[in-house]
Design an enzyme around this catalytic site. Sequence first.
Site, PDB file in Angstrom:
ATOM      1  N   GLU A  90       0.737  -1.215   0.128  1.00 61.47           N
ATOM      2  CA  GLU A  90       0.016   0.143   0.058  1.00 61.47           C
ATOM      3  C   GLU A  90       0.950   1.432  -0.079  1.00 61.47           C
ATOM      4  OE1 GLU A  90      -2.209   1.872  -1.337  1.00 61.47           O
ATOM      5  OE2 GLU A  90      -3.604   0.524  -0.375  1.00 61.47           O
ATOM      6  N   ASP A 166      -7.177  -0.540  -2.902  1.00 63.19           N
ATOM      7  CA  ASP A 166      -8.436   0.580  -3.085  1.00 63.19           C
ATOM      8  C   ASP A 166      -9.235   0.548  -4.207  1.00 63.19           C
ATOM      9  OD1 ASP A 166      -6.605   1.307  -4.995  1.00 63.19           O
ATOM     10  OD2 ASP A 166      -6.203   3.269  -4.348  1.00 63.19           O
TER      11      ASP A 166
END
Length: 195
Positions: A90, A166
């Site tokens: 991430e 996401d």
Amino acid sequence: GHKAYGVFVAPGTGYRNNNTNGIARGDQPEGMYAVFDGTHYNGGCCFDYGNAETNSRDNGNGTMEAIYFGNIKVWGYGTGNGPWVMADLENGLFSGVNPGYNAGNPTVSHRYLTAIVKGEPNHWSIRAGNAQSGNLSTYYNGARPNAAGYNPMKKEGAIILGIGGDNSNGSAGTFYEGVMTSGYPTDATENAVQA
């Protein structure tokens, strides 16, 4: 001589399960391997398989741990023009301990590619090889990335395929098989799977 069936991911598509059990959370150890088509990839974000956020959003550094395959160079990359096996943790694709370039991570393009990412407290590894023959190579084995937010990890335990944590869905790839484990697998165990 046997047919191999895969999941063909075109840009705009992907899969996720936000309601899992048995998947590592926080800084718990885990391992994962996948067999991909090493000739089907792009520079979109992000062709991943692994552990991601359970709310389908970017929850910050270290909230996911997944295998990435492709040739995007925005965050991390290795030698040559790609594609590379990297870790999506991430807010960064990591090819080694440093954000950006890591010389130990080579371009790989086997028709059937074994790709491995595994992690435990302040330790992780990238391994890969030709899924049809030969041994696995270790491209990185060491401390968590040299950047804020990745030690300790904050893994959330969703499972994604062909998208980012996401839901970024610009990537392309083909997935044939994969396994995620609780605990940090030994190289010997992975070598046996490869064999």
